[in-house]
Scaffold this motif. Structure first.
Motif, PDB file in Angstrom:
ATOM      1  N   VAL A   1       0.842  -1.208   0.000  1.00 42.72           N
ATOM      2  CA  VAL A   1       0.000   0.000   0.000  1.00 42.72           C
ATOM      3  C   VAL A   1       0.877   1.258   0.000  1.00 42.72           C
ATOM      4  O   VAL A   1       0.631   2.208  -0.759  1.00 42.72           O
ATOM      5  N   ILE A   2       1.933   1.250   0.818  1.00 44.18           N
ATOM      6  CA  ILE A   2       2.817   2.427   0.871  1.00 44.18           C
ATOM      7  C   ILE A   2       3.584   2.569  -0.441  1.00 44.18           C
ATOM      8  O   ILE A   2       3.668   3.670  -1.013  1.00 44.18           O
ATOM      9  N   ALA A   3       4.125   1.452  -0.958  1.00 42.61           N
ATOM     10  CA  ALA A   3       4.878   1.513  -2.216  1.00 42.61           C
ATOM     11  C   ALA A   3       3.975   1.983  -3.364  1.00 42.61           C
ATOM     12  O   ALA A   3       4.404   2.756  -4.223  1.00 42.61           O
ATOM     13  N   GLY A   4       2.721   1.529  -3.361  1.00 44.21           N
ATOM     14  CA  GLY A   4       1.773   1.937  -4.406  1.00 44.21           C
ATOM     15  C   GLY A   4       1.523   3.434  -4.364  1.00 44.21           C
ATOM     16  O   GLY A   4       1.490   4.105  -5.402  1.00 44.21           O
ATOM     17  N   ALA A   5       1.374   3.976  -3.144  1.00 46.09           N
ATOM     18  CA  ALA A   5       1.132   5.422  -3.012  1.00 46.09           C
ATOM     19  C   ALA A   5       2.358   6.200  -3.505  1.00 46.09           C
ATOM     20  O   ALA A   5       2.222   7.226  -4.177  1.00 46.09           O
TER      21      ALA A   5
END
Ligand code: SAH
Length: 195
Positions: free
Chosen positions: A10-14
């Motif tokens: 989720v963090i990498a996607g953001a």
């Protein structure tokens, strides 16, 4: 897949989303606007709803585990599906930004020499960038094992979408008239052939 990896996705996607957007954001600051509908309501939808639900709340959850009362069981297969949906959403973001080019803005604006884009993804739906945001929000719900942080993106972006889209289409109708009317008649909003 573990809960930790799902949270990191989720963090990498953001971060990936931010990197895709950055050059377009920079260009948009330099592109002249002839009509600006960036009202207080728009800013609230953008930051108070969408950014809050897709950015702040999942970040706080990943960093602190809050809110604990809303934890749900972690199901690896569901999280894998979330990772796949996230990948599709990032691909769509990349394409849509290239197709919309200098006509893009994060709010509702008509640019100097604005061109109505109707090719590529825009040939199928009028709002493919919003389709991509909904897929991101869906991925967040599938990846984060927490009802509150997981669903915050769908609620936050959903509010932005439903309060903005009619306004955006009216603005485009006023700017492009029959050209946009004909375009509306042959395209759906965010799901090809359905809605
Ligand atoms: N709703 C679109 C675009 C989002 S960006 C999507 O989801 O893909 C918002 C800006 O895009 C608005 O300020 C509007 O001026 C512009 N815009 C929306 N649809 C457009 C189109 N088909 N061609 C060119 N500009 C468009």
């Amino acid at each position: 897949m573990t809960p930790f990896i799902a949270k990191m996705i989720v963090i990498a996607g953001a971060i990936a989303w931010f990197v895709i957007r950055l050059p377009h954001q920079r260009r948009s600051w330099k592109t002249k606007t002839v009509r600006n509908e960036r009202s207080a309501r728009e800013l609230f939808l953008l930051y108070g709803c969408s950014f809050m639900g897709l950015g702040i709340i999942p970040f706080v959850y990943v960093a602190t585990g809050w809110p604990k009362f809303a934890e749900r069981p972690f199901i690896p297969a569901i999280a894998w599906l979330g990772a796949a949906v996230f990948a599709v959403s990032l691909y769509l973001f990349y394409r849509v930004h290239r197709e919309l080019g200098r006509n893009w803005s994060d709010s509702l604006e008509v640019r100097e020499k604005h061109v109505l884009v109707t090719h590529g993804l825009y040939a199928h739906v009028r709002h493919p960038m919003y389709s991509a945001f909904f897929l991101w929000a869906l991925a967040q719900a599938l990846l984060l094992p927490n009802w509150f942080a997981g669903l915050a993106g769908l609620v936050g972006f959903g509010l932005l979408f439903f309060f903005r889209v009619g306004h955006e289409e009216r603005m485009m109708l006023e700017a492009f008239g029959d050209e946009y009317r004909a375009y509306m008649a042959r395209t759906a909003r965010i799901i090809p052939g359905i809605y």
